[in-house]
Design a protein around this motif. Structure first.
Motif, PDB file in Angstrom:
ATOM      1  N   UNK A  66       0.835  -1.197   0.000  1.00  0.00           N
ATOM      2  CA  UNK A  66       0.000   0.000   0.000  1.00  0.00           C
ATOM      3  C   UNK A  66       0.873   1.251   0.000  1.00  0.00           C
ATOM      4  N   UNK A  67       1.911   1.246   0.820  1.00  0.00           N
ATOM      5  CA  UNK A  67       2.801   2.405   0.887  1.00  0.00           C
ATOM      6  C   UNK A  67       3.515   2.614  -0.438  1.00  0.00           C
ATOM      7  N   UNK A  68       3.893   1.529  -1.124  1.00  0.00           N
ATOM      8  CA  UNK A  68       4.506   1.647  -2.450  1.00  0.00           C
ATOM      9  C   UNK A  68       3.511   2.217  -3.455  1.00  0.00           C
ATOM     10  N   UNK A  69       2.281   1.724  -3.399  1.00  0.00           N
ATOM     11  CA  UNK A  69       1.235   2.229  -4.295  1.00  0.00           C
ATOM     12  C   UNK A  69       1.028   3.720  -4.071  1.00  0.00           C
ATOM     13  N   UNK A  70       0.959   4.115  -2.804  1.00  0.00           N
ATOM     14  CA  UNK A  70       0.771   5.518  -2.468  1.00  0.00           C
ATOM     15  C   UNK A  70       1.942   6.346  -3.004  1.00  0.00           C
ATOM     16  N   UNK A  71       3.158   5.895  -2.780  1.00  0.00           N
ATOM     17  CA  UNK A  71       4.340   6.627  -3.231  1.00  0.00           C
ATOM     18  C   UNK A  71       4.354   6.748  -4.759  1.00  0.00           C
ATOM     19  N   UNK A  72       4.077   5.652  -5.459  1.00  0.00           N
ATOM     20  CA  UNK A  72       4.054   5.678  -6.923  1.00  0.00           C
ATOM     21  C   UNK A  72       2.961   6.603  -7.443  1.00  0.00           C
ATOM     22  N   UNK A  73       1.794   6.572  -6.806  1.00  0.00           N
ATOM     23  CA  UNK A  73       0.685   7.435  -7.229  1.00  0.00           C
ATOM     24  C   UNK A  73       1.050   8.903  -7.053  1.00  0.00           C
ATOM     25  N   UNK A  74       1.639   9.249  -5.925  1.00  0.00           N
ATOM     26  CA  UNK A  74       2.034  10.637  -5.677  1.00  0.00           C
ATOM     27  C   UNK A  74       3.126  11.084  -6.647  1.00  0.00           C
ATOM     28  N   UNK A  75       4.062  10.196  -6.949  1.00  0.00           N
ATOM     29  CA  UNK A  75       5.113  10.519  -7.921  1.00  0.00           C
ATOM     30  C   UNK A  75       4.511  10.737  -9.308  1.00  0.00           C
ATOM     31  N   UNK A  76       3.578   9.869  -9.706  1.00  0.00           N
ATOM     32  CA  UNK A  76       2.930   9.997 -11.006  1.00  0.00           C
ATOM     33  C   UNK A  76       2.143  11.307 -11.088  1.00  0.00           C
ATOM     34  N   UNK A  77       1.440  11.665 -10.021  1.00  0.00           N
ATOM     35  CA  UNK A  77       0.685  12.916  -9.998  1.00  0.00           C
ATOM     36  C   UNK A  77       1.617  14.122 -10.081  1.00  0.00           C
ATOM     37  N   UNK A  78       2.742  14.071  -9.387  1.00  0.00           N
ATOM     38  CA  UNK A  78       3.693  15.184  -9.432  1.00  0.00           C
ATOM     39  C   UNK A  78       4.315  15.305 -10.824  1.00  0.00           C
ATOM     40  N   UNK A  79       4.643  14.188 -11.447  1.00  0.00           N
ATOM     41  CA  UNK A  79       5.165  14.218 -12.815  1.00  0.00           C
ATOM     42  C   UNK A  79       4.147  14.843 -13.764  1.00  0.00           C
ATOM     43  N   UNK A  80       2.883  14.474 -13.606  1.00  0.00           N
ATOM     44  CA  UNK A  80       1.822  15.037 -14.443  1.00  0.00           C
ATOM     45  C   UNK A  80       1.692  16.536 -14.202  1.00  0.00           C
ATOM     46  N   UNK A  81       1.731  16.941 -12.955  1.00  0.00           N
ATOM     47  CA  UNK A  81       1.620  18.357 -12.604  1.00  0.00           C
ATOM     48  C   UNK A  81       2.757  19.153 -13.252  1.00  0.00           C
ATOM     49  N   UNK A  82       3.971  18.624 -13.176  1.00  0.00           N
ATOM     50  CA  UNK A  82       5.119  19.309 -13.775  1.00  0.00           C
ATOM     51  C   UNK A  82       4.990  19.383 -15.300  1.00  0.00           C
TER      52      UNK A  82
END
Length: 106
Positions: free
Chosen positions: A72-88
């Motif tokens: 779950x923590x990996x999923x959360x981390x990957x999701x947040x990274x993907x969202x930040x990449x999209x935002x950038x």
């Protein structure tokens, strides 16, 4: 990654949304940039608690995301990274700094 350096797919999809919005009426579009691509529309923002979102993501495909706390923590981390990449990407492409600004929605 490639999508962070090559905006051609983003531009293609966004262009398709804009074109669809200009030639059609009475439709629903789910899109992070729908408010931007189709400005003459009713824009509704849906909210979901981050923990709930990540739990749902984990439950959708347990073989892919796993089922332990660590998974779950990996999923959360990957999701947040993907969202930040999209935002950038969106900031680099369109100069939009805050995709989630409530003032973008009705």
């Amino acid at each position: 990654t490639l999508v962070n350096n090559d905006f051609s797919d983003d531009k293609k999809i966004d262009g398709m949304q804009k074109g669809y919005g200009q030639t059609n009426d009475n439709f629903i579009l789910e899109s992070r940039l729908g408010w931007y691509n189709i400005p003459d529309s009713i824009k509704i923002k849906l909210y979901c608690d981050d923990k709930v979102r990540f739990e749902r993501t984990s439950k959708v495909d347990p073989e892919r995301f796993g089922s332990t706390v660590e998974d779950f923590e990996k999923t959360m981390k990957k999701s947040l990274e993907r969202e930040e990449n999209h935002r950038q990407r969106i900031e680099n492409l369109y100069g939009i700094k805050n995709l989630n600004d409530d003032s973008n929605f009705d």
